[in-house]
Design a protein around this motif. Structure first.
Motif, PDB file in Angstrom:
ATOM      1  N   UNK A  40      -8.458  32.828  -1.801  1.00 52.98           N
ATOM      2  CA  UNK A  40      -7.356  33.477  -2.487  1.00 52.98           C
ATOM      3  C   UNK A  40      -6.284  32.475  -2.882  1.00 52.98           C
ATOM      4  N   UNK A  41      -6.251  31.363  -2.190  1.00 51.15           N
ATOM      5  CA  UNK A  41      -5.237  30.352  -2.482  1.00 51.15           C
ATOM      6  C   UNK A  41      -5.314  29.892  -3.937  1.00 51.15           C
ATOM      7  N   UNK A  42      -6.522  29.938  -4.514  1.00 54.19           N
ATOM      8  CA  UNK A  42      -6.712  29.462  -5.882  1.00 54.19           C
ATOM      9  C   UNK A  42      -6.842  30.614  -6.879  1.00 54.19           C
ATOM     10  N   UNK A  43      -6.421  31.813  -6.457  1.00 51.14           N
ATOM     11  CA  UNK A  43      -6.450  32.957  -7.363  1.00 51.14           C
ATOM     12  C   UNK A  43      -7.790  33.666  -7.455  1.00 51.14           C
ATOM     13  N   UNK A  44      -8.733  33.315  -6.607  1.00 55.61           N
ATOM     14  CA  UNK A  44     -10.058  33.927  -6.647  1.00 55.61           C
ATOM     15  C   UNK A  44     -10.100  35.152  -5.721  1.00 55.61           C
ATOM     16  N   UNK A  45      -9.298  36.128  -6.050  1.00 54.13           N
ATOM     17  CA  UNK A  45      -9.124  37.299  -5.194  1.00 54.13           C
ATOM     18  C   UNK A  45     -10.428  38.067  -5.039  1.00 54.13           C
ATOM     19  N   UNK A  97      -3.443  38.580  -0.708  1.00 50.79           N
ATOM     20  CA  UNK A  97      -3.073  39.613  -1.678  1.00 50.79           C
ATOM     21  C   UNK A  97      -1.629  39.406  -2.131  1.00 50.79           C
ATOM     22  N   UNK A  98      -0.739  39.187  -1.182  1.00 50.84           N
ATOM     23  CA  UNK A  98       0.677  39.017  -1.525  1.00 50.84           C
ATOM     24  C   UNK A  98       0.901  37.766  -2.370  1.00 50.84           C
ATOM     25  N   UNK A  99       0.241  36.679  -2.016  1.00 48.18           N
ATOM     26  CA  UNK A  99       0.388  35.438  -2.781  1.00 48.18           C
ATOM     27  C   UNK A  99      -0.039  35.597  -4.227  1.00 48.18           C
ATOM     28  N   UNK A 100      -0.972  36.517  -4.452  1.00 45.70           N
ATOM     29  CA  UNK A 100      -1.497  36.724  -5.801  1.00 45.70           C
ATOM     30  C   UNK A 100      -0.906  37.958  -6.480  1.00 45.70           C
ATOM     31  N   UNK A 101       0.192  38.488  -5.924  1.00 48.44           N
ATOM     32  CA  UNK A 101       0.873  39.614  -6.550  1.00 48.44           C
ATOM     33  C   UNK A 101       0.128  40.925  -6.461  1.00 48.44           C
ATOM     34  N   UNK A 140      -3.299  46.099  -3.140  1.00 44.23           N
ATOM     35  CA  UNK A 140      -4.430  45.661  -2.323  1.00 44.23           C
ATOM     36  C   UNK A 140      -4.014  45.419  -0.886  1.00 44.23           C
ATOM     37  N   UNK A 141      -2.840  44.826  -0.708  1.00 45.56           N
ATOM     38  CA  UNK A 141      -2.328  44.564   0.639  1.00 45.56           C
ATOM     39  C   UNK A 141      -2.046  45.871   1.376  1.00 45.56           C
ATOM     40  N   UNK A 183       4.465  43.035   0.588  1.00 49.46           N
ATOM     41  CA  UNK A 183       3.713  43.831  -0.392  1.00 49.46           C
ATOM     42  C   UNK A 183       4.591  44.938  -0.971  1.00 49.46           C
ATOM     43  N   UNK A 184       5.382  45.584  -0.125  1.00 47.52           N
ATOM     44  CA  UNK A 184       6.301  46.624  -0.602  1.00 47.52           C
ATOM     45  C   UNK A 184       7.319  46.045  -1.577  1.00 47.52           C
ATOM     46  N   UNK A 185       7.789  44.849  -1.272  1.00 47.77           N
ATOM     47  CA  UNK A 185       8.750  44.192  -2.162  1.00 47.77           C
ATOM     48  C   UNK A 185       8.107  43.891  -3.512  1.00 47.77           C
ATOM     49  N   UNK A 186       6.848  43.451  -3.483  1.00 48.07           N
ATOM     50  CA  UNK A 186       6.147  43.176  -4.746  1.00 48.07           C
ATOM     51  C   UNK A 186       6.056  44.427  -5.613  1.00 48.07           C
TER      52      UNK A 186
END
Length: 88
Positions: free
Chosen positions: A1-6, A31-35, A39-40, A65-68
């Motif tokens: 997920x670090x590279x966007x490969x969710x 999930x949170x890192x990728x917006x 999902x989170x 996640x709630x903040x997103x």
């Protein structure tokens, strides 16, 4: 997920023979890192249903996640859960 490969990360997570709170927390953070706030929250709900151990990291990720999602109602519910179960 670090590279966007969710999707790939979720596929790998789903095929893991054993999952624990560490693997769940890694996916939550990813999930949170990728917006991906929805999902989170979905994963968090599954964790609750499975009786998975909740850590401070888990709860921090869920609040993130709630903040997103800018979801005040769910944030209030998470806050109530934290108070009810006396998490630090």
């Amino acid at each position: 997920m670090k590279f966007g490969l969710v999707d790939l990360a979720i596929k790998m997570f789903d095929t893991m023979p054993e999952r624990n709170s560490v693997s769940h927390n890694a996916v939550l953070a990813g999930f949170c890192r990728n917006g991906e706030g929805l999902g989170a929250l979905d994963l968090f709900t599954k964790m609750l249903k499975e009786g998975m151990e909740m850590t401070d990291f888990t709860l921090t990720s869920v609040v993130n996640a709630c903040a997103l999602l800018r979801d005040c109602k769910t944030s209030e519910q998470i806050h109530g859960l934290i108070i009810k179960f006396d998490f630090g």
